[in-house]
Design a protein around this motif. Structure first.
Motif, PDB file in Angstrom:
ATOM      1  N   ARG A 182     -15.471   8.406   0.052  1.00 19.27           N
ATOM      2  CA  ARG A 182     -14.605   9.321   0.896  1.00 19.27           C
ATOM      3  C   ARG A 182     -13.972   8.247   1.881  1.00 19.27           C
ATOM      4  NH1 ARG A 182     -11.085  11.346   2.443  1.00 19.27           N
ATOM      5  NH2 ARG A 182     -10.671  10.650   0.476  1.00 19.27           N
ATOM      6  N   HIS A 183     -14.600   6.990   2.328  1.00 17.84           N
ATOM      7  CA  HIS A 183     -13.920   6.009   3.013  1.00 17.84           C
ATOM      8  C   HIS A 183     -14.122   4.704   2.516  1.00 17.84           C
ATOM      9  CE1 HIS A 183     -14.891   8.872   6.118  1.00 17.84           C
ATOM     10  NE2 HIS A 183     -13.903   8.564   6.682  1.00 17.84           N
ATOM     11  N   ALA A 184     -13.096   4.058   2.486  1.00 14.97           N
ATOM     12  CA  ALA A 184     -13.181   2.508   2.050  1.00 14.97           C
ATOM     13  C   ALA A 184     -13.392   1.918   3.336  1.00 14.97           C
ATOM     14  CB  ALA A 184     -11.808   2.004   1.376  1.00 14.97           C
ATOM     15  N   VAL A 185     -14.468   0.923   3.350  1.00 10.65           N
ATOM     16  CA  VAL A 185     -14.980   0.210   4.407  1.00 10.65           C
ATOM     17  C   VAL A 185     -15.021  -1.069   4.396  1.00 10.65           C
ATOM     18  CG1 VAL A 185     -16.822   0.108   6.586  1.00 10.65           C
ATOM     19  CG2 VAL A 185     -16.455   2.318   5.103  1.00 10.65           C
ATOM     20  N   LEU A 186     -14.016  -1.967   5.121  1.00 11.45           N
ATOM     21  CA  LEU A 186     -14.035  -3.330   4.738  1.00 11.45           C
ATOM     22  C   LEU A 186     -14.261  -4.352   5.972  1.00 11.45           C
ATOM     23  CD1 LEU A 186     -13.262  -5.648   2.624  1.00 11.45           C
ATOM     24  CD2 LEU A 186     -10.894  -5.477   3.813  1.00 11.45           C
ATOM     25  N   MET A 187     -15.193  -5.246   5.746  1.00 10.68           N
ATOM     26  CA  MET A 187     -15.569  -6.224   6.995  1.00 10.68           C
ATOM     27  C   MET A 187     -14.594  -7.225   6.205  1.00 10.68           C
ATOM     28  SD  MET A 187     -19.326  -5.158   7.927  1.00 10.68           S
ATOM     29  CE  MET A 187     -19.840  -3.386   7.898  1.00 10.68           C
ATOM     30  N   ALA A 188     -13.978  -8.098   7.371  1.00  7.54           N
ATOM     31  CA  ALA A 188     -13.247  -9.475   7.197  1.00  7.54           C
ATOM     32  C   ALA A 188     -13.302 -10.348   8.359  1.00  7.54           C
ATOM     33  CB  ALA A 188     -11.816  -8.806   6.757  1.00  7.54           C
ATOM     34  N   GLY A 189     -13.346 -11.471   8.069  1.00  8.65           N
ATOM     35  CA  GLY A 189     -13.411 -12.587   8.962  1.00  8.65           C
ATOM     36  C   GLY A 189     -12.277 -13.253   9.370  1.00  8.65           C
ATOM     37  N   LYS A 190     -12.107 -13.405  10.720  1.00 14.63           N
ATOM     38  CA  LYS A 190     -10.895 -14.055  11.179  1.00 14.63           C
ATOM     39  C   LYS A 190     -10.849 -15.538  10.656  1.00 14.63           C
ATOM     40  CE  LYS A 190      -8.682 -15.352  15.526  1.00 14.63           C
ATOM     41  NZ  LYS A 190      -8.838 -15.671  16.776  1.00 14.63           N
ATOM     42  N   LYS A 191      -9.680 -15.880   9.879  1.00 13.45           N
ATOM     43  CA  LYS A 191      -9.651 -17.421   9.569  1.00 13.45           C
ATOM     44  C   LYS A 191      -8.894 -18.258  10.482  1.00 13.45           C
ATOM     45  CE  LYS A 191      -8.481 -16.967   4.541  1.00 13.45           C
ATOM     46  NZ  LYS A 191      -7.442 -17.271   3.732  1.00 13.45           N
ATOM     47  N   ASP A 192      -9.557 -19.322  10.959  1.00 18.34           N
ATOM     48  CA  ASP A 192      -9.124 -20.163  12.128  1.00 18.34           C
ATOM     49  C   ASP A 192      -8.096 -21.031  11.730  1.00 18.34           C
ATOM     50  OD1 ASP A 192     -10.697 -18.715  13.972  1.00 18.34           O
ATOM     51  OD2 ASP A 192     -12.506 -19.719  12.825  1.00 18.34           O
TER      52      ASP A 192
ATOM     53  N   ASN B 142      -8.431  -2.225  -2.909  1.00 11.62           N
ATOM     54  CA  ASN B 142      -7.583  -3.287  -3.234  1.00 11.62           C
ATOM     55  C   ASN B 142      -6.254  -3.386  -2.514  1.00 11.62           C
ATOM     56  OD1 ASN B 142      -5.146  -4.490  -5.180  1.00 11.62           O
ATOM     57  ND2 ASN B 142      -7.199  -4.405  -6.330  1.00 11.62           N
ATOM     58  N   SER B 143      -5.833  -2.313  -1.946  1.00 10.59           N
ATOM     59  CA  SER B 143      -4.753  -2.369  -1.204  1.00 10.59           C
ATOM     60  C   SER B 143      -5.292  -3.159   0.430  1.00 10.59           C
ATOM     61  CB  SER B 143      -3.756  -1.209  -1.002  1.00 10.59           C
ATOM     62  OG  SER B 143      -4.683  -0.342  -0.463  1.00 10.59           O
ATOM     63  N   LEU B 144      -6.347  -2.588   0.770  1.00 12.60           N
ATOM     64  CA  LEU B 144      -7.076  -3.023   2.142  1.00 12.60           C
ATOM     65  C   LEU B 144      -6.968  -4.612   2.099  1.00 12.60           C
ATOM     66  CD1 LEU B 144      -7.352  -1.470   4.638  1.00 12.60           C
ATOM     67  CD2 LEU B 144      -9.865  -1.020   3.818  1.00 12.60           C
TER      68      LEU B 144
ATOM     69  N   PHE C 190       0.808  -1.423  -0.019  1.00 10.02           N
ATOM     70  CA  PHE C 190       0.070  -0.062   0.034  1.00 10.02           C
ATOM     71  C   PHE C 190       0.995   1.184   0.058  1.00 10.02           C
ATOM     72  CE2 PHE C 190       0.366  -1.834   4.307  1.00 10.02           C
ATOM     73  CZ  PHE C 190       0.875  -0.570   5.109  1.00 10.02           C
ATOM     74  N   LYS C 191       0.344   2.325  -0.104  1.00 13.06           N
ATOM     75  CA  LYS C 191       1.085   3.602  -0.190  1.00 13.06           C
ATOM     76  C   LYS C 191       1.240   4.373   1.165  1.00 13.06           C
ATOM     77  CE  LYS C 191      -1.135   4.854  -4.808  1.00 13.06           C
ATOM     78  NZ  LYS C 191      -2.450   3.636  -4.609  1.00 13.06           N
ATOM     79  N   HIS C 192       2.519   4.654   1.450  1.00 15.78           N
ATOM     80  CA  HIS C 192       2.704   5.419   2.672  1.00 15.78           C
ATOM     81  C   HIS C 192       3.722   6.327   2.551  1.00 15.78           C
ATOM     82  CE1 HIS C 192       6.170   2.780   3.714  1.00 15.78           C
ATOM     83  NE2 HIS C 192       5.691   1.988   3.284  1.00 15.78           N
ATOM     84  N   ILE C 193       3.881   7.053   3.802  1.00 10.06           N
ATOM     85  CA  ILE C 193       4.861   8.138   3.813  1.00 10.06           C
ATOM     86  C   ILE C 193       6.341   7.754   4.251  1.00 10.06           C
ATOM     87  CG2 ILE C 193       3.415  10.364   3.873  1.00 10.06           C
ATOM     88  CD1 ILE C 193       4.243  10.336   7.123  1.00 10.06           C
ATOM     89  N   ILE C 194       7.598   8.138   3.732  1.00 12.95           N
ATOM     90  CA  ILE C 194       8.624   7.926   4.209  1.00 12.95           C
ATOM     91  C   ILE C 194       9.529   9.133   4.651  1.00 12.95           C
ATOM     92  CG2 ILE C 194       9.172   5.584   3.415  1.00 12.95           C
ATOM     93  CD1 ILE C 194      10.757   6.643   1.287  1.00 12.95           C
ATOM     94  N   PRO C 195      10.491   9.160   5.655  1.00  7.39           N
ATOM     95  CA  PRO C 195      10.385   8.308   6.776  1.00  7.39           C
ATOM     96  C   PRO C 195       8.962   8.231   7.269  1.00  7.39           C
ATOM     97  CG  PRO C 195      11.351  10.418   7.358  1.00  7.39           C
ATOM     98  CD  PRO C 195      10.988  10.529   5.898  1.00  7.39           C
TER      99      PRO C 195
END
Ligand code: ZN
Ligand code: ZN
Length: 304
Positions: free
Chosen positions: A294-304, A218-220, A31-36
């Motif tokens: 404006r927001h990306a909202v993702l719901m994801a399940g925990k794989k066991d 996508n990146s999320l 994903f995209k992020h700032i450096i440093p």
């Protein structure tokens, strides 16, 4: 233009450079992020004492003015969560702020707890009897806070030096079959790109050091999959960039920003009050499919 830059283990094409920070499309993070990347101590200082006091002095006042809209929005999100979980249960809100989400969850019969670093926000939550732990959600907090069916992270991941580490901590306190619900700004989207390249605005969403990471659907999804979560449901919030394209440039005018927000609020409240929330959902699903929101909202399940 498309220089590559490296910083420690992070490298990728530079997208923007502001105030001594570069935004890269990081090849190792995906994903995209700032450096440093600012360090934890510096950030903790910002969030504990400065963020709500200095940077967002009007936040609570605005939230109280918008209480009916927050109620409708949080109610819709909780109903959406309930659809995925197939029941109500226990929910942990990390970065619970002034507690509007928590309050709604409690009213709807969830057992809800928050974690929040801001002194002022915790003080306010306690004054209205919400169950909030004062501090950051770190390993020590995870070890003592208990287990939950759902973890809600609203506008949290974009502020963290190590979002993957945060999601791993979340795993530790999630019950089997549990859900994470992530809401982050949907940045570097097509509408923003049109506005910066054709309408000559600077990339206003790049705000170091507060905003470290920039996600989209996508990146999320890639990030949560890498950490053994299964993406289950995706939604968005109103693509506020549309106002800019309609000639309402709120970027340098907070008053106009409130007016645009009020229009979006009216749209959502009118459709909610008249029992047409599903019309709103359909409209927003179209935006989501097009990559807007404006927001990306993702719901994801925990794989066991
Ligand atoms: Zn990286
Ligand atoms: Zn933010």
């Amino acid at each position: 233009m498309s220089d590559r830059k490296c910083w420690v283990d992070h490298s990728g094409i530079v997208l923007d450079s502001i105030d001594g920070f570069d935004v890269i499309h990081c090849e190792s993070c995906g994903f995209k992020h700032i450096i440093p990347i600012p360090d934890e101590e510096e950030l903790e200082r910002i969030y504990k004492h400065e963020y709500h006091v200095k940077d967002k002095p009007l936040m609570l006042q605005h939230q109280l003015e918008d209480a009916d809209w927050h109620e409708a929005t949080n109610k819709a999100r909780l109903e959406s969560i309930e659809k995925q979980l197939k029941r109500k249960g226990t929910i942990l809100d990390i970065g619970s702020g002034n507690g509007f989400f928590l309050k709604q969850a409690v009213e709807m019969g969830w057992q809800a707890k928050g974690v929040e670093p801001s002194d002022k926000a915790v003080e306010y939550c306690k004054s209205i009897d919400l169950d909030v732990v004062h501090g950051v959600f770190d390993q020590q907090c995870a070890d003592s806070i208990g287990k939950f069916d759902v973890i809600h992270l609203w506008e949290v991941l974009e502020h963290l030096p190590d979002p993957a580490g945060m999601l791993n901590l979340c795993r530790q306190v999630l019950n089997p079959g549990g859900l994470i619900v992530i809401g982050v700004p949907n940045d570097y989207n097509k509408l923003q790109k049109i506005i910066t390249s054709d309408l000559d605005e600077k990339p206003w969403w790049v705000a170091p050091p507060h905003h470290i990471n920039f996600f989209n659907r996508n990146s999320l999804e890639k990030l949560v999959r890498r950490l053994d979560f299964e993406p289950l449901h995706y939604e968005i919030t109103f693509p506020l960039e549309l106002f800019l394209l309609m000639g309402k440039n709120y970027l340098h005018d907070p008053q106009l920003g409130r007016e645009c927000h009020a229009m979006r609020k009216e749209l959502e409240l009118n459709l909610t009050r008249t029992g047409n929330r599903e019309v709103l959902d359909k409209l927003y699903n179209c935006f989501a499919e097009a990559g807007f929101g404006r927001h990306a909202v993702l719901m994801a399940g925990k794989k066991d």
